[in-house]
Enzyme design. Structure first.
Site, PDB file in Angstrom:
ATOM      1  N   ASP A  72       0.849  -1.189   0.000  1.00 58.04           N
ATOM      2  CA  ASP A  72       0.000   0.000   0.000  1.00 58.04           C
ATOM      3  C   ASP A  72       0.883   1.237   0.000  1.00 58.04           C
ATOM      4  O   ASP A  72       1.972   1.226   0.602  1.00 58.04           O
ATOM      5  CB  ASP A  72      -0.927   0.024   1.218  1.00 58.04           C
ATOM      6  CG  ASP A  72      -2.028   1.055   1.062  1.00 58.04           C
ATOM      7  OD1 ASP A  72      -3.060   0.726   0.437  1.00 58.04           O
ATOM      8  OD2 ASP A  72      -1.862   2.199   1.527  1.00 58.04           O
ATOM      9  N   SER A  73       0.435   2.277  -0.665  1.00 57.37           N
ATOM     10  CA  SER A  73       1.213   3.512  -0.738  1.00 57.37           C
ATOM     11  C   SER A  73       0.353   4.722  -0.397  1.00 57.37           C
ATOM     12  O   SER A  73      -0.830   4.790  -0.769  1.00 57.37           O
ATOM     13  CB  SER A  73       1.786   3.708  -2.151  1.00 57.37           C
ATOM     14  OG  SER A  73       2.660   2.660  -2.500  1.00 57.37           O
TER      15      SER A  73
END
Length: 202
Positions: A72-73
């Site tokens: 996830d970013s």
């Protein structure tokens, strides 16, 4: 020497899949369907670590024998997290703030090792990269927004697409900005006594 271990990407991101394929890997894709709105943490870096772990965990429960990657970013700008913008108006507002300034793109990635239906190890890392944005003109911004690209990515920009010219430079791992640190994945695999080259599928 090659390994028969299955690699599973717990993400619908085409950018992450492309990165892994470019590195000689051929992961299966299983979308986690984790509700990201239910995951929060005091710091942005902690939040991406929790989200990556939650995604890997959700998919790992469906596996019998696999190496599961969750990721996830989020872009941190002035202490606040920026995920995917809800609409074009939010994307425009973000770029008007980011233009000429810098933010930190945090990418969390989790590697879960599943054997005989049980998770035998979990490795969660966060890679943080400073992104310096160019000053974007009003006409450039409207043209970029019209492509729709900013709506599908954290922070409303990409390094592997049309947004690349609007990033002056990065300090850190460019692949992590795209969505997955291959260097970190190599390290995570090494902890399991696996060389990334053993998973090549060319």
């Amino acid at each position: 020497m090659s390994s028969d271990r299955r690699l599973v990407l717990a993400s619908a991101s085409p950018a992450r899949l492309s990165l892994l394929r470019q590195a000689g890997l051929a992961p299966e894709v299983v979308v986690s369907n984790v509700d990201e709105s239910t995951v929060s943490a005091p710091r942005v870096a902690e939040q991406v670590a929790l989200l990556a772990s939650a995604k890997a965990s959700a998919v790992a429960k469906q596996q019998q024998d696999a190496l599961v990657i969750g990721a996830d970013s989020l872009l941190e700008f002035r202490g606040q997290p920026m995920g995917k913008p809800a609409d074009v108006h939010e994307a425009r507002d973000r770029w008007q703030h980011l233009s000429g300034h810098s933010g930190v793109l945090h990418t969390g990635q989790a590697l879960f090792d599943v054997r005989d239906g049980e998770v035998v190890s979990r490795d969660v890392a966060v890679v943080s990269t400073v992104v310096h944005f160019a000053r974007i003109t009003a006409d450039e911004l409207e043209a970029y927004l019209a492509t729709g690209e900013p709506l599908g990515v954290a922070g409303a920009f990409t390094l592997d697409g049309l947004g690349a010219p609007f990033v002056r430079r990065v300090e850190g791992d460019p692949a992590a900005v795209v969505g997955l640190s291959l260097a970190t994945l190599r390290t995570q695999l090494a902890k399991r006594d696996l060389a990334l080259t053993e998973l090549w599928r060319r």
